[in-house]
Motif scaffolding. Structure first.
Motif, short mmCIF file in Angstrom:
data_model
loop_
_atom_site.label_atom_id
_atom_site.label_comp_id
_atom_site.label_asym_id
_atom_site.label_seq_id
_atom_site.Cartn_x
_atom_site.Cartn_y
_atom_site.Cartn_z
N ALA A 45 -8.88 -4.82 -41.10
CA ALA A 45 -9.54 -5.81 -41.97
C ALA A 45 -10.94 -5.33 -42.34
N GLU A 46 -11.68 -4.81 -41.37
CA GLU A 46 -13.02 -4.27 -41.65
C GLU A 46 -12.98 -3.19 -42.73
N LEU A 47 -11.89 -2.42 -42.70
CA LEU A 47 -11.74 -1.32 -43.67
C LEU A 47 -11.31 -1.83 -45.04
N GLY A 48 -11.11 -3.14 -45.17
CA GLY A 48 -10.83 -3.71 -46.49
C GLY A 48 -9.38 -4.07 -46.74
N HIS A 49 -8.53 -3.87 -45.74
CA HIS A 49 -7.12 -4.24 -45.93
C HIS A 49 -6.94 -5.74 -45.77
N HIS A 50 -5.87 -6.24 -46.40
CA HIS A 50 -5.53 -7.66 -46.29
C HIS A 50 -4.58 -7.81 -45.11
N VAL A 51 -5.12 -8.22 -44.00
CA VAL A 51 -4.36 -8.22 -42.75
C VAL A 51 -3.97 -9.64 -42.36
N THR A 52 -2.70 -9.80 -42.01
CA THR A 52 -2.24 -11.03 -41.37
C THR A 52 -1.69 -10.66 -40.00
N VAL A 53 -2.10 -11.45 -39.01
CA VAL A 53 -1.59 -11.21 -37.65
C VAL A 53 -0.36 -12.06 -37.45
N GLY A 54 0.70 -11.44 -36.91
CA GLY A 54 1.93 -12.18 -36.62
C GLY A 54 2.01 -12.53 -35.15
N THR A 55 2.41 -13.75 -34.87
CA THR A 55 2.53 -14.20 -33.48
C THR A 55 3.70 -15.17 -33.37
N ARG A 56 4.13 -15.43 -32.16
CA ARG A 56 5.30 -16.29 -31.96
C ARG A 56 5.00 -17.72 -32.43
N ASP A 57 3.82 -18.21 -32.06
CA ASP A 57 3.46 -19.61 -32.33
C ASP A 57 2.00 -19.63 -32.74
N PRO A 58 1.72 -19.65 -34.03
CA PRO A 58 0.32 -19.57 -34.49
C PRO A 58 -0.57 -20.66 -33.90
N ASP A 59 -0.05 -21.87 -33.73
CA ASP A 59 -0.89 -22.93 -33.15
C ASP A 59 -1.27 -22.60 -31.71
N ALA A 60 -0.31 -22.07 -30.96
CA ALA A 60 -0.60 -21.71 -29.56
C ALA A 60 -1.62 -20.57 -29.51
N THR A 61 -1.50 -19.62 -30.43
CA THR A 61 -2.46 -18.51 -30.45
C THR A 61 -3.87 -19.03 -30.76
N ARG A 62 -3.97 -19.93 -31.74
CA ARG A 62 -5.30 -20.49 -32.07
C ARG A 62 -5.84 -21.33 -30.93
N ALA A 63 -4.95 -22.09 -30.28
CA ALA A 63 -5.39 -22.93 -29.15
C ALA A 63 -5.93 -22.07 -28.02
N ARG A 64 -5.33 -20.88 -27.86
CA ARG A 64 -5.74 -20.00 -26.76
C ARG A 64 -7.01 -19.23 -27.10
N ASP A 65 -7.06 -18.71 -28.34
CA ASP A 65 -8.11 -17.75 -28.70
C ASP A 65 -9.18 -18.33 -29.61
N GLY A 66 -8.99 -19.55 -30.13
CA GLY A 66 -9.87 -20.04 -31.19
C GLY A 66 -9.49 -19.38 -32.51
N GLU A 67 -10.34 -19.53 -33.52
CA GLU A 67 -10.01 -18.95 -34.82
C GLU A 67 -10.05 -17.42 -34.75
N TRP A 68 -9.08 -16.79 -35.37
CA TRP A 68 -9.08 -15.33 -35.46
C TRP A 68 -9.85 -14.90 -36.72
N PRO A 69 -10.38 -13.69 -36.71
CA PRO A 69 -11.07 -13.20 -37.91
C PRO A 69 -10.12 -12.95 -39.08
N THR A 70 -8.85 -12.86 -38.79
CA THR A 70 -7.84 -12.64 -39.85
C THR A 70 -6.85 -13.80 -39.80
N PRO A 71 -6.14 -14.07 -40.91
CA PRO A 71 -5.12 -15.12 -40.89
C PRO A 71 -4.06 -14.85 -39.83
N VAL A 72 -3.57 -15.92 -39.23
CA VAL A 72 -2.51 -15.83 -38.22
C VAL A 72 -1.29 -16.58 -38.75
#
Lengths: 210, 210
Positions: free
Chosen positions: B20-47
């Protein structure tokens, strides 16, 4: 130092020849000295049976191919290996299923450990199995430092081997730990084989950059 | 480039953040986006879910752990991976028997090949599995050049990945050959693990000196 180099293939030739050049008293061990002389002519170093070579040495180098290693060391004789440093250069490569070879022992065991278990009174040090015969004894020919590894349970034996490696020109000797770590050094071989295929030469070696 | 990075562990974080820093449009894939956000807070890239992340991407990075890889890619969906470059960073490490881990596939097969067989319409490129997460994206931090490997059956896919690796700072990208050569890159892991133990740090990498 009185050194026996067991094996008359490329590795045995390179290692015995270079150690003799460096001033060591080297005897090459082979199954049948007359057959070896008949095939190769006179060797630059004395040639003897595995047992006679090992009996007269302070340090023994196993430079046989991995599939023959345990049998050859048995012919050398446990008593002739006892309390000596046993440098194991071999790789457990299995060519019976075609190319590239696979490993006949890996991951949960290693040839280095098999040798140590079979000859518990020897001080086994695994080393030099990660590069080709010429680079084992002329690492400086790459023009830049690269790394070699030692694995073994006996610290004094590893110190003796590390000094020999320094004599051969190895500037970066990494002590991986006990003989169990030979699993790592042996399992690098599949990558070595693909690198040789990709680079088109066996004249390369790893440098562990850190 | 639109890139999906599957996996939210250390490798997924490092690779998605740097791309993402290098300018790419990055989306992170995860099993359960809500669980990932609940665990880690907001990510710098879309989840997003594995499937949504892969569906919107031109190139997919598998940054999951090796034991979960085939299941996760199944959740991402074969149709969402078809005709795309699939960068496989994973290692088939099996921690179930304790430390050090062993490899759950090796020598006569590799995880890279398993992924390619399971998703025959994807263009799998094995790379970056030979170094730690931070060095994957900041190889220059070692202060000297070191090597990374690519394995894959599709030359164009390897060219795309090699350009990405160059963007990440990798100066020596070695093409090992077809996806079969992932066996070599994966079987280096046991040596990597012993080196980490011996050096006391994961901050090292191989340079293939030739």
């Amino acid at each position: 130092m009185k050194i026996a180099v067991l094996g008359t293939g490329m590795v045995g030739k390179a290692v015995s020849g270079r150690l003799a050049e460096l001033g060591h008293h080297v005897t090459v061990g082979t199954r049948d000295p007359d057959a070896t002389r008949a095939r190769d002519g006179e060797w630059p170093t004395p040639v003897a049976t595995y047992a006679d070579a090992a009996a007269g040495a302070e340090l023994v180098v196993n430079a046989t191919n991995g599939q023959a290693t345990l049998e050859v060391l048995g012919l050398a004789g446990a008593a002739n290996l006892a309390d000596k440093v046993l440098v194991d250069i071999s790789n457990p490569l299995d060519f019976s299923q075609g190319m590239p070879p696979t490993l006949s022992v890996k991951d949960t065991d290693s040839l280095g450990e098999q040798v140590q278990r079979a000859f518990p009174d020897a001080h086994v040090v695994k080393t030099l199995n990660t590069l080709n015969a010429d680079l084992m004894v002329h690492p400086e020919s790459l023009g830049r430092p690269s790394s070699v590894f030692v694995s073994g349970d006996d610290a004094e034996a590893k110190a003796v081997v590390s000094r020999l490696l320094a004599e051969l020109g190895h500037e970066d000797v990494i002590d991986l730990g006990g003989i169990e770590t030979a699993r790592g050094a042996e399992m690098y071989l599949p990558l070595w084989l693909r690198l040789m295929g990709s680079l088109g030469t066996p004249r390369f070696n790893l440098h562990v950059v850190r």
